[in-house]
Enzyme design. Structure first.
Site, mmCIF file in Angstrom:
data_model
loop_
_atom_site.group_PDB
_atom_site.id
_atom_site.type_symbol
_atom_site.label_atom_id
_atom_site.label_comp_id
_atom_site.label_asym_id
_atom_site.label_seq_id
_atom_site.Cartn_x
_atom_site.Cartn_y
_atom_site.Cartn_z
ATOM 1 N N ARG A 74 -9.350 -0.274 3.780
ATOM 2 C CA ARG A 74 -8.476 0.771 3.229
ATOM 3 C C ARG A 74 -7.096 0.214 2.894
ATOM 4 N NH1 ARG A 74 -7.549 5.333 7.177
ATOM 5 N NH2 ARG A 74 -5.831 5.400 5.713
ATOM 6 N N LYS A 81 0.832 -1.209 0.000
ATOM 7 C CA LYS A 81 0.000 0.000 0.000
ATOM 8 C C LYS A 81 0.865 1.258 0.000
ATOM 9 C CE LYS A 81 -2.038 1.791 4.029
ATOM 10 N NZ LYS A 81 -1.613 3.158 4.137
ATOM 11 N N ASN A 82 1.811 1.323 0.938
ATOM 12 C CA ASN A 82 2.545 2.578 1.099
ATOM 13 C C ASN A 82 3.535 2.850 -0.027
ATOM 14 O OD1 ASN A 82 1.111 3.086 3.373
ATOM 15 N ND2 ASN A 82 2.744 2.569 4.823
ATOM 16 N N ARG A 126 -4.566 10.523 3.925
ATOM 17 C CA ARG A 126 -3.388 11.293 4.322
ATOM 18 C C ARG A 126 -2.358 11.364 3.182
ATOM 19 N NH1 ARG A 126 -0.292 14.127 7.876
ATOM 20 N NH2 ARG A 126 1.866 13.654 7.516
ATOM 21 N N VAL A 137 6.754 6.298 17.442
ATOM 22 C CA VAL A 137 6.590 6.997 16.158
ATOM 23 C C VAL A 137 5.344 7.887 16.143
ATOM 24 C CG1 VAL A 137 6.409 6.723 13.646
ATOM 25 C CG2 VAL A 137 7.861 5.182 14.974
ATOM 26 N N ASP A 146 5.421 19.910 8.957
ATOM 27 C CA ASP A 146 6.509 20.891 9.001
ATOM 28 C C ASP A 146 7.757 20.425 8.240
ATOM 29 O OD1 ASP A 146 6.392 19.003 11.157
ATOM 30 O OD2 ASP A 146 8.070 20.014 12.111
ATOM 31 N N LEU A 147 8.065 19.136 8.311
ATOM 32 C CA LEU A 147 9.290 18.660 7.654
ATOM 33 C C LEU A 147 9.127 18.624 6.131
ATOM 34 C CD1 LEU A 147 10.087 15.780 10.170
ATOM 35 C CD2 LEU A 147 11.147 18.044 10.062
ATOM 36 N N CYS A 184 -5.734 8.132 8.718
ATOM 37 C CA CYS A 184 -5.924 7.476 10.011
ATOM 38 C C CYS A 184 -5.794 8.474 11.145
ATOM 39 C CB CYS A 184 -4.858 6.398 10.207
ATOM 40 S SG CYS A 184 -5.302 4.817 9.543
ATOM 41 N N ARG A 214 -0.403 14.658 12.932
ATOM 42 C CA ARG A 214 0.510 14.301 11.847
ATOM 43 C C ARG A 214 0.881 15.566 11.108
ATOM 44 N NH1 ARG A 214 -1.724 8.632 9.411
ATOM 45 N NH2 ARG A 214 0.404 8.316 8.763
ATOM 46 N N PRO A 215 1.824 16.311 11.656
ATOM 47 C CA PRO A 215 2.164 17.607 11.079
ATOM 48 C C PRO A 215 2.895 17.457 9.743
ATOM 49 C CG PRO A 215 3.628 17.097 12.917
ATOM 50 C CD PRO A 215 2.658 15.973 12.817
ATOM 51 N N ASP A 230 3.463 0.285 12.163
ATOM 52 C CA ASP A 230 2.289 -0.285 11.493
ATOM 53 C C ASP A 230 2.024 -1.743 11.884
ATOM 54 O OD1 ASP A 230 1.763 2.084 10.246
ATOM 55 O OD2 ASP A 230 2.462 1.480 8.260
HETATM 56 C C1 UD1 Z 1 4.026 6.676 6.606
HETATM 57 C C2 UD1 Z 1 3.095 5.535 6.310
HETATM 58 C C3 UD1 Z 1 2.443 5.019 7.594
HETATM 59 C C4 UD1 Z 1 3.511 4.678 8.626
HETATM 60 C C5 UD1 Z 1 4.474 5.835 8.818
HETATM 61 C C6 UD1 Z 1 5.655 5.504 9.721
HETATM 62 C C7 UD1 Z 1 2.320 6.041 4.058
HETATM 63 C C8 UD1 Z 1 1.187 6.419 3.185
HETATM 64 N N1 UD1 Z 1 2.076 5.969 5.382
HETATM 65 O O1 UD1 Z 1 3.219 7.723 7.141
HETATM 66 O O2 UD1 Z 1 1.694 3.852 7.282
HETATM 67 O O3 UD1 Z 1 2.899 4.386 9.868
HETATM 68 O O4 UD1 Z 1 5.013 6.256 7.550
HETATM 69 O O5 UD1 Z 1 6.338 4.404 9.253
HETATM 70 O O6 UD1 Z 1 3.399 5.748 3.605
HETATM 71 N N2 UD1 Z 1 6.286 14.139 11.522
HETATM 72 C C9 UD1 Z 1 6.538 15.442 11.903
HETATM 73 N N3 UD1 Z 1 6.582 16.396 10.929
HETATM 74 C C10 UD1 Z 1 6.388 16.113 9.619
HETATM 75 C C11 UD1 Z 1 6.143 14.785 9.238
HETATM 76 C C12 UD1 Z 1 6.088 13.810 10.227
HETATM 77 O O7 UD1 Z 1 6.717 15.726 13.078
HETATM 78 O O8 UD1 Z 1 6.447 17.028 8.789
HETATM 79 C C13 UD1 Z 1 6.196 13.093 12.574
HETATM 80 C C14 UD1 Z 1 4.798 12.485 12.652
HETATM 81 O O9 UD1 Z 1 3.963 13.255 13.471
HETATM 82 C C15 UD1 Z 1 5.072 11.132 13.242
HETATM 83 C C16 UD1 Z 1 6.452 10.783 12.669
HETATM 84 O O10 UD1 Z 1 7.007 11.994 12.194
HETATM 85 O O11 UD1 Z 1 5.167 11.214 14.633
HETATM 86 C C17 UD1 Z 1 6.402 9.765 11.537
HETATM 87 O O12 UD1 Z 1 5.642 10.235 10.487
HETATM 88 P P1 UD1 Z 1 5.976 9.910 8.958
HETATM 89 O O13 UD1 Z 1 7.186 9.039 8.867
HETATM 90 O O14 UD1 Z 1 5.972 11.189 8.215
HETATM 91 O O15 UD1 Z 1 4.703 9.066 8.555
HETATM 92 P P2 UD1 Z 1 3.799 9.206 7.257
HETATM 93 O O16 UD1 Z 1 4.664 9.482 6.070
HETATM 94 O O17 UD1 Z 1 2.651 10.089 7.551
#
Ligand code: UD1
Length: 416
Positions: free
Chosen positions: A399, A23-24, A95, A329, A127-128, A119, A124-125, A307
């Site tokens: 999903r 999926k991802n 998302r 995470v 900023d990065l 989800c 789930r910010p 996950d």
């Molecule tokens: C992706 C996966 C999800 C998986 C996750 C972690 C997809 C579609 N989804 O989600 O299934 O659980 O990786 O392996 O691929 N964060 C920040 N700022 C940002 C971005 C992220 O603080 O700009 C934090 C998030 O709040 C969270 C952590 O980083 O605590 C991990 O998030 P991230 O790796 O970005 O997950 P996703 O890409 O949303």
């Protein structure tokens, strides 16, 4: 749409199951296809509802998509520009719609991306993601729930990620792939899905090195040539069926897997006393009765995947002793706890830590799937529980798990 799953527990699951495309990886590769001119064909694409939502978003901005068969998808962006704005109504369901930020900036220097839904597993910010595209020359403002990004003169740059975010790494790779000059991502995510994205883009002419390590270097190219590419198997779906064997006391051959992607899950399952063996067809998992307790800490890859945390919790809720699970995470990923307790589990949560006191038996109950993986953990618990479990809001499960009802039934589960 069907939204309740009824499972009669107690039957050991036996047989073989074929894992679908990841999926991802599929979500990001479909989005990345708009970086190329012409028709891309992706094979091994899972037909899950998250994919259908993504295709609706792409169709809405002007990309033509067509299923060629059950798992091959044709993606054809137009010759001209795409509509820059993603609709909130469509994006809030998914998302991963935020991945259009990097892809649209790479393709046409402009993106208006709705702040995403998906989800409900904590804040789930983005900023990065924003820091990354800004470093590559995008001007960004946030207004009325949308990210407005515009890159007049994009150029390669160095980006350090405070946390190895999967989505941020993907967005930066996609923008950088067609941004002039060299970009470097430091503390990049190392997940297999990132490697798949880089391999896919490189197969179309991109110049990306280091994917799978924490430093990724990207030389921007002017254009990418569309082609054909097969998506990697879903390590989370595979892990879920592996736990299905362990929790039900059955024996399952999980086919179409890349074993190295599953090492963190295999290691922990073996610690529980479950028998896990690799052969040339896949991974065989044999349940051996009540499992031993183990401690789990979720971490970015190659750590134990967040996950798989809920599914492991379901298994440990019937262990012979107590296990400690630390979720590092996401902040709100213990949503299945209250539902598992309704089935008789004994779990206490304090902040990011859950203490799971194994019980002898779980019993069927009416429960609710609050998110995708929490839903999967309820399915697993239901397979082992005495009596009947009714899982409401099962749409969350569909999903991310292709044909889960057919696959479970073929393994001997009693589903209604
Ligand atoms: C992706 C996966 C999800 C998986 C996750 C972690 C997809 C579609 N989804 O989600 O299934 O659980 O990786 O392996 O691929 N964060 C920040 N700022 C940002 C971005 C992220 O603080 O700009 C934090 C998030 O709040 C969270 C952590 O980083 O605590 C991990 O998030 P991230 O790796 O970005 O997950 P996703 O890409 O949303």
């Amino acid at each position: 749409m069907r939204n309740t799953l009824i499972i009669e527990g107690g039957a050991p699951l036996n047989g073989q199951v074929r894992v679908s495309g990841a999926k991802n990886a599929a979500l990001v590769l479909v989005v990345a296809s708009i970086l190329a001119d012409g028709e891309t064909i992706l094979d091994n694409v899972p037909r899950i509802s998250d994919m259908e939502y993504l295709l609706q978003i792409l169709n809405d901005i002007g990309v033509k998509t067509r299923w060629q068969d059950d798992s091959s998808l044709s993606i054809c962006p137009p010759d001209g520009e795409l509509k820059t704005r993603t609709s909130y109504e469509l994006a809030k369901r998914l998302r991963a719609s935020n991945l259009l930020l990097g892809a649209m900036l790479g393709r046409q220097g402009e993106a208006v991306v709705s702040l995403p839904g998906g989800c409900d597993i904590g804040s789930r910010p983005m900023d990065l993601h924003i820091k990354g595209v800004q470093a590559l020359g995008a001007e960004v403002k946030l207004e009325h729930g949308y990210i407005y990004a515009h890159a007049k003169k994009p150029g390669g740059s160095r980006v350090y990620l405070d946390f190895p975010s999967v989505g941020a790494t993907e967005n930066i790779i996609m923008m950088a792939a067609r941004t002039p000059g060299q970009s470097v991502i430091e503390n990049a995510a190392k997940e297999p899905e990132i490697v798949d994205l880089a391999n896919f883009l490189n197969s179309m002419g991109a110049r990306i090195r280091g994917a799978g390590t924490d430093i990724i270097k990207i030389e921007g190219v002017e254009e990418l040539r569309a082609g054909r590419y097969a998506i990697i198997p879903d390590r989370i779906e595979a892990g879920t069926y592996m736990i299905a064997a362990a929790i039900s006391g059955g024996e399952i051959l999980v086919e179409n897997v890349i074993p190295t992607h599953l090492h963190p899950v295999v290691a922990k399952l073996q610690e529980t006393g479950t028998i896990v063996e690799e052969n040339d067809r896949g991974i065989i998992v044999r349940g051996t009765g009540r499992v031993k307790p183990v401690d789990i800490k979720t971490l970015p890859y190659p750590g134990f995947p967040t996950d798989m945390q809920s599914q492991m919790m379901a298994l440990l809720s019937m262990a012979e002793g107590s296990s400690v699970i630390v979720e590092n995470v996401f902040e709100n990923r213990f949503q299945s706890v209250d539902e598992l307790k309704r089935m008789g589990a004994n779990i206490k949560v304090e902040g990011h830590t859950a203490v799971v006191e194994g019980v002898n038996r779980l019993h069927g109950a009416r429960v609710r799937a609050t998110d995708l993986r929490a839903g999967a953990s309820l399915v697993l618990a239901a397979l082992a529980a005495d009596g009947c479990t009714e899982i409401e809001e099962a749409g969350h499960i569909f999903r991310g798990y292709e044909n889960i009802e057919t696959k479970l039934t073929s393994l001997g589960a009693k589903l209604k």
